[in-house]
Scaffold this motif. Structure first.
Motif, PDB file in Angstrom:
ATOM      1  N   UNK A  63      -9.732  -1.056   9.803  1.00  0.00           N
ATOM      2  CA  UNK A  63      -9.713  -0.637   8.392  1.00  0.00           C
ATOM      3  C   UNK A  63      -8.481   0.215   8.108  1.00  0.00           C
ATOM      4  N   UNK A  64      -8.205   1.191   8.968  1.00  0.00           N
ATOM      5  CA  UNK A  64      -7.059   2.072   8.751  1.00  0.00           C
ATOM      6  C   UNK A  64      -5.744   1.308   8.848  1.00  0.00           C
ATOM      7  N   UNK A  65      -5.662   0.355   9.768  1.00  0.00           N
ATOM      8  CA  UNK A  65      -4.434  -0.428   9.913  1.00  0.00           C
ATOM      9  C   UNK A  65      -4.154  -1.237   8.658  1.00  0.00           C
ATOM     10  N   UNK A  66      -5.188  -1.848   8.100  1.00  0.00           N
ATOM     11  CA  UNK A  66      -5.007  -2.645   6.893  1.00  0.00           C
ATOM     12  C   UNK A  66      -4.674  -1.764   5.693  1.00  0.00           C
ATOM     13  N   UNK A  67      -5.345  -0.636   5.554  1.00  0.00           N
ATOM     14  CA  UNK A  67      -5.041   0.253   4.436  1.00  0.00           C
ATOM     15  C   UNK A  67      -3.643   0.846   4.539  1.00  0.00           C
ATOM     16  N   UNK A  68      -3.169   1.073   5.752  1.00  0.00           N
ATOM     17  CA  UNK A  68      -1.808   1.595   5.946  1.00  0.00           C
ATOM     18  C   UNK A  68      -0.759   0.493   5.854  1.00  0.00           C
ATOM     19  N   UNK A  69      -1.212  -0.747   5.676  1.00  0.00           N
ATOM     20  CA  UNK A  69      -0.316  -1.911   5.629  1.00  0.00           C
ATOM     21  C   UNK A  69       0.551  -1.979   6.882  1.00  0.00           C
ATOM     22  N   UNK A 395       8.409 -15.991   3.465  1.00  0.00           N
ATOM     23  CA  UNK A 395       8.350 -14.795   2.620  1.00  0.00           C
ATOM     24  C   UNK A 395       7.609 -13.661   3.334  1.00  0.00           C
ATOM     25  N   UNK A 396       6.574 -14.003   4.064  1.00  0.00           N
ATOM     26  CA  UNK A 396       5.811 -13.009   4.831  1.00  0.00           C
ATOM     27  C   UNK A 396       6.722 -12.311   5.842  1.00  0.00           C
ATOM     28  N   UNK A 397       7.551 -13.066   6.538  1.00  0.00           N
ATOM     29  CA  UNK A 397       8.461 -12.477   7.516  1.00  0.00           C
ATOM     30  C   UNK A 397       9.542 -11.646   6.830  1.00  0.00           C
ATOM     31  N   UNK A 398      10.064 -12.137   5.698  1.00  0.00           N
ATOM     32  CA  UNK A 398      11.096 -11.397   4.972  1.00  0.00           C
ATOM     33  C   UNK A 398      10.583 -10.039   4.505  1.00  0.00           C
ATOM     34  N   UNK A 399       9.307  -9.966   4.212  1.00  0.00           N
ATOM     35  CA  UNK A 399       8.704  -8.719   3.738  1.00  0.00           C
ATOM     36  C   UNK A 399       8.175  -7.855   4.879  1.00  0.00           C
ATOM     37  N   UNK A 400       8.660  -8.098   6.100  1.00  0.00           N
ATOM     38  CA  UNK A 400       8.352  -7.218   7.223  1.00  0.00           C
ATOM     39  C   UNK A 400       6.964  -7.388   7.803  1.00  0.00           C
ATOM     40  N   UNK A 401       6.417  -8.616   7.742  1.00  0.00           N
ATOM     41  CA  UNK A 401       5.090  -8.913   8.282  1.00  0.00           C
ATOM     42  C   UNK A 401       4.003  -8.114   7.554  1.00  0.00           C
ATOM     43  N   UNK A 402       4.221  -7.770   6.297  1.00  0.00           N
ATOM     44  CA  UNK A 402       3.279  -6.936   5.546  1.00  0.00           C
ATOM     45  C   UNK A 402       2.255  -7.811   4.831  1.00  0.00           C
ATOM     46  N   UNK A 403       0.982  -7.528   5.085  1.00  0.00           N
ATOM     47  CA  UNK A 403      -0.086  -8.329   4.486  1.00  0.00           C
ATOM     48  C   UNK A 403      -0.265  -8.030   2.998  1.00  0.00           C
ATOM     49  N   UNK A 404      -0.048  -6.782   2.578  1.00  0.00           N
ATOM     50  CA  UNK A 404      -0.234  -6.471   1.164  1.00  0.00           C
ATOM     51  C   UNK A 404       0.763  -7.230   0.295  1.00  0.00           C
ATOM     52  N   UNK A 405       1.987  -7.405   0.769  1.00  0.00           N
ATOM     53  CA  UNK A 405       2.969  -8.191   0.019  1.00  0.00           C
ATOM     54  C   UNK A 405       2.515  -9.633  -0.095  1.00  0.00           C
ATOM     55  N   UNK A 406       1.920 -10.156   0.958  1.00  0.00           N
ATOM     56  CA  UNK A 406       1.416 -11.533   0.926  1.00  0.00           C
ATOM     57  C   UNK A 406       0.263 -11.673  -0.063  1.00  0.00           C
TER      58      UNK A 406
END
Length: 858
Positions: A63-69, A395-406
């Motif tokens: 949970x904390x990992x996902x909230x911290x993106x 696009x996911x890789x360009x945004x630094x592997x960030x799930x919130x951007x996806x």
């Protein structure tokens, strides 16, 4: 909803998306998807299904990992090799719990077979979660459909061959460790003498438990267990940890294995030690983790072929064996899992990134671009839009592997936002009836946790407390924080397709069955929720609000919208008709809506939920001459949720109604602050001894009762006569473990008769405020001291000696006695007395909580 509708900003939708992504509930919701994948649960599975009290730390980590993106590559690396790559990060140590969520049988004699199964299971789930490939099909032979060799399966397994499950690794910062060590030194110095005496008393009982435990293993394993730890090979260390786990499990209950005199001395010393608890440091987190057993791994051998293989990746992708060297700054580790983690998180890895991108798409749209999100092979089916999957991945890789951007990219897209009211709807439907091209959104039923959480949310009960140890499902925390026992799931969530978490689940079932409807309509729990919802509506309404205003408020609470005029008219018609029904009916049971039921784990049928609440109904069997007996046996099945911090008793039953009673009896569980024996069965009896004097007898069983565990308990009382000695016996059985025998403790009884009283029999409460907290199931009272073969635990039903037998089932009635001419329980608490009009409004709330609009989303 209203704020969004009133917002005229052209970016109103995007603002809502960003707000939702920033809320802590985002991590709680999306963690559920990940926990499904990694088969997270808080018990071992198999028959014993032992609880895992530290498993929740991994849940909070996710949970904390996902909230911290947290970048997904780091997220993957921590779970596969956090101990090697980030040894000083407590979160990374907790993350290795990914490899600990498989099922496990603590008491199996076949240690070698179980360890082999565990390594295979970790290999399988790694293939499913990160590769999106079903490796398990290649365990016995080359894959029949995909280019995976049997050698590839065991090359992947070899990365985990050196692993060792650990429950003793401290996941804390250096500062926290130093502070703990300083406090512990003070505590140890002040308690040195007490601990030395206690250790001396425990030495023989502990050795006896050790010898009795290892008898379960074959002779060659006994030799391994008795070896000096320094002489064990890496493979023997892996086998030893299974036996050591079982020994520690048995030794934890050593107090009850000692003789009576030694046990009393041990308990006395423990009470003396407890006086120093104020200076005892709080234990540091010791999560379920993984490390390597040594710097050299046991060999990985393909069965039957007897071929040894080295760690490696699928031959079709990486035919060469990777170079693996142990990390220079660490000892007793191979470095193998670090190599696997880094390979999986290479930007050019063709599987890992596409697998997670496809999963995010699946959870938003109901199905993935590749239909089987854990099988990108031939059987899983090709992606419907491979170019789109590739573009999203880039696009996911360009945004630094960030799930919130996806997430933001997907849910702000025209595809996600398009309306189902398109003018060419009929044409689309004719050309593409399967909806393969996403011309409309899928109508989806809420999953099990969403249904439960929505009920608590709309009724105003939802507790937003975050993190920490899990709670039982009857408490109104979000479902992500409820305890998940594999063999004893919450009945509501189980009915709505909650998995058993034996293997990785990439997609939830969404069935529609009669059991679901029957549970929602007939459940006393749902009726209690409806009553709470009705109270919420009325408490937030002005005294002069008309019924239409109240109905509008009810619609907003449940559906987040205004009711239509037709719905208002139908609701008013329903209320009028239902009020007449309620005014004329005479209920069989007379059970108010605020009496809540549940289910004791490992038991069929329902139980009553008792709470430590002054508003809790008092369950009483009115005074009756049949209750006035000297010899008796009281039996109950229960699950205890808490005990008092003081010495007060959580009462199972009492025939002792008044605070100043000097007659009757009380049976329950002592509190933590008991000066004699905490958290154990206790019986208080008033009677007359052989000298003709009044005497109070208070006895403690010495059993230690754990919270949230199902038990059968009984106490039998036989009065002393001229020919026979008086005896009081306690019986206790752990219902979560079939192999655990019924434990019986016996005491002499000096009384010759019970002091006469005409008090009622109370269930779940005693004198004044001594209330039970938890579930109580079958309750039986007999007019004699039953033998073991006559106890309810082995002989269900009534006998000629039965005075009353209350099972809390719909038939013959929640409060009815199972005996034909039995004594029903009456409620003597402060529960609301509904008028027919109010009862009709509760019924309407109940109907709406069963509606499709509440249970489905589109």
């Amino acid at each position: 909803m209203q704020e969004f509708q009133d917002d005229t900003d052209l970016q109103a939708y995007e603002k809502v998306v960003n707000e939702l992504l920033d809320r802590p509930e985002y991590g709680e919701r999306w963690a559920r998807h990940w926990l499904d994948l990694v088969r997270y649960a808080e018990s071992d599975g198999y028959r014993a299904d032992i609880a895992r009290p530290q498993a929740w730390r991994y849940r909070d980590y996710v949970i904390e990992s996902l909230n911290d993106d947290k970048p997904y590559d780091r997220f993957v690396q921590e779970q596969l090799a956090g101990d090697e790559l980030f040894p000083d990060d407590p979160a990374a140590l907790i993350a290795t719990g990914f490899m600990r969520h498989g099922i496990f049988e603590y008491n199996v004699p076949d240690i070698r077979g179980q360890w082999d199964n565990i390594l295979n299971e970790v290999t399988d789930v790694t293939g499913d979660v990160f590769f999106g490939v079903g490796f398990q099909c290649a365990r016995c032979h080359d894959h029949k459909f995909d280019p995976l060799l049997q050698k590839d399966y065991f090359r992947l397994r070899a990365f985990f061959e050196a692993t060792l499950p650990r429950d003793d690794v401290v996941a804390a910062t250096p500062e926290a460790k130093a502070k703990y060590a300083a406090q512990l030194a003070v505590y140890q110095e002040k308690t040195r003498e007490l601990r030395t005496r206690l250790d001396a008393l425990l030495e023989k009982p502990l050795q006896n438990v050790f010898e009795a435990t290892i008898k379960r293993y074959p002779d060659d394993l006994k030799d391994v267990i008795r070896k000096d730890p320094e002489e064990l090979t890496p493979y023997e260390k892996q086998l030893f940890q299974f036996a050591d786990r079982l020994v520690r499990h048995e030794q934890a209950r050593v107090d009850s294995r000692a003789d009576r005199e030694t046990r009393d001395q041990i308990l006395a010393l423990r009470r003396e030690l407890a006086k120093f608890d104020s200076i005892k440091p709080k234990p540091l987190p010791r999560p379920m983790t993984i490390t390597d057993v040594d710097s050299v791994a046991p060999p990985t051998v393909i069965p039957k072929r007897k071929t040894e293989v080295a760690p490696g990746f699928p031959t079709i992708l990486e035919p060469e064996v990777p170079t693996i060297t142990p990390p220079p700054n660490l000892t007793n580790t191979t470095g193998r899992r670090s190599v696997l983690a880094k390979w999986l998180t290479r930007p050019d890895n063709p599987l890992t990134t596409r697998v997670i991108v496809n999963r995010v798409w699946q959870y938003h749209f109901g199905r993935g671009l590749a239909a089987n999100s854990s099988d990108f092979g031939q059987l899983g089916g090709a992606p419907t839009h491979p170019e789109l999957l590739d573009w999203l991945t880039s696009r996911f890789l360009e945004n630094g592997w960030r799930l919130k951007s996806l997430h933001r990219l997907i849910v702000t897209s025209a595809t996600y936002r398009q309306s189902a009211s398109h003018p060419q709807l009929a044409e689309f439907q004719q050309k593409d009836p399967s909806n393969r091209w996403y011309w409309r959104g899928e109508v989806r039923r809420l999953d099990a946790e969403q249904i439960r959480d929505s009920i608590f949310a709309v009724t105003g009960q939802l507790d937003s407390t975050r993190g920490g140890p899990s709670v039982l499902a009857d408490l109104p925390r979000r479902s992500i924080y409820t305890r998940v026992m594999r063999n004893s799931l919450d009945p509501l969530m189980e009915a709505f397709d909650l998995p058993q978490f034996i293997s990785s689940n990439s997609n939830r079932n969404a069935t529609t069955t009669p059991v679901q409807s029957l549970l929602l309509i007939n459940s006393q729990v749902m009726l209690a929720h409806a009553a709470t919802l009705a109270e919420r509506v009325h408490s937030q309404s002005a005294a002069d609000d008309d019924i239409r205003t109240r109905l509008q408020r009810l619609w907003w609470f449940i559906f987040g919208r205004q009711p239509t005029q037709e719905e208002l008219d139908q609701a008013i018609t329903f209320l009028g008709a239902q009020e007449q029904v309620r005014a004329s009916e005479r209920t069989e049971d007379g059970v108010p809506a605020n009496v809540t039921t549940g289910q004791v784990p490992y038991r069929d049928g329902q139980a009553v939920l008792f709470e430590d609440d002054p508003q809790q109904e008092r369950f009483q069997v009115p005074a009756d001459i049949r209750l006035d007996v000297d010899d008796f046996t009281f039996e109950a099945i229960f699950q205890l949720r808490s005990v008092y911090e003081s010495g007060a008793v959580r009462t199972l039953a009492a025939k002792m109604a008044r605070l100043d009673s000097k007659s009757g009896w009380l049976f329950g569980i002592s509190g933590k602050g008991s000066r004699r024996k905490p958290q154990t069965l206790v019986l208080q009896v008033f009677g007359e001894n052989s000298d003709g004097r009044s005497q109070e007898v208070v006895l403690f069983s010495d059993h230690h009762l754990e919270l949230n565990k199902p038990y059968y308990a009984a106490v039998s009382v036989q009065m002393k006569t001229a020919d026979t000695p008086g005896v009081i016996k306690f019986h206790l059985k752990d219902l979560s473990n079939d192999e655990e025998p019924l434990s019986t403790v016996e005491f002499p009884n000096p009384l010759v008769s019970m002091t006469a009283n005409r008090d009622p029999l109370s269930v779940g409460s005693g004198r004044n405020a001594d209330r039970f907290d938890g579930l109580i199931d079958d309750v039986r009272l007999s007019q004699t001291a039953l033998s073991k073969s006559e106890l309810l635990h082995v002989a269900e039903g009534s006998t000629p000696a039965t005075i009353g037998y209350w099972q809390f089932e719909p038939k013959p009635g929640l409060l009815k006695d199972s005996l034909p001419d039995g004594m029903p329980i009456e409620l003597g608490g402060r529960g609301p007395k509904f008028t027919p009009a109010y009862a009709a409004f509760v019924d309407l709330c109940h109907v709406l909580l069963n509606s499709n609009e509440f249970l489905y989303v589109r």
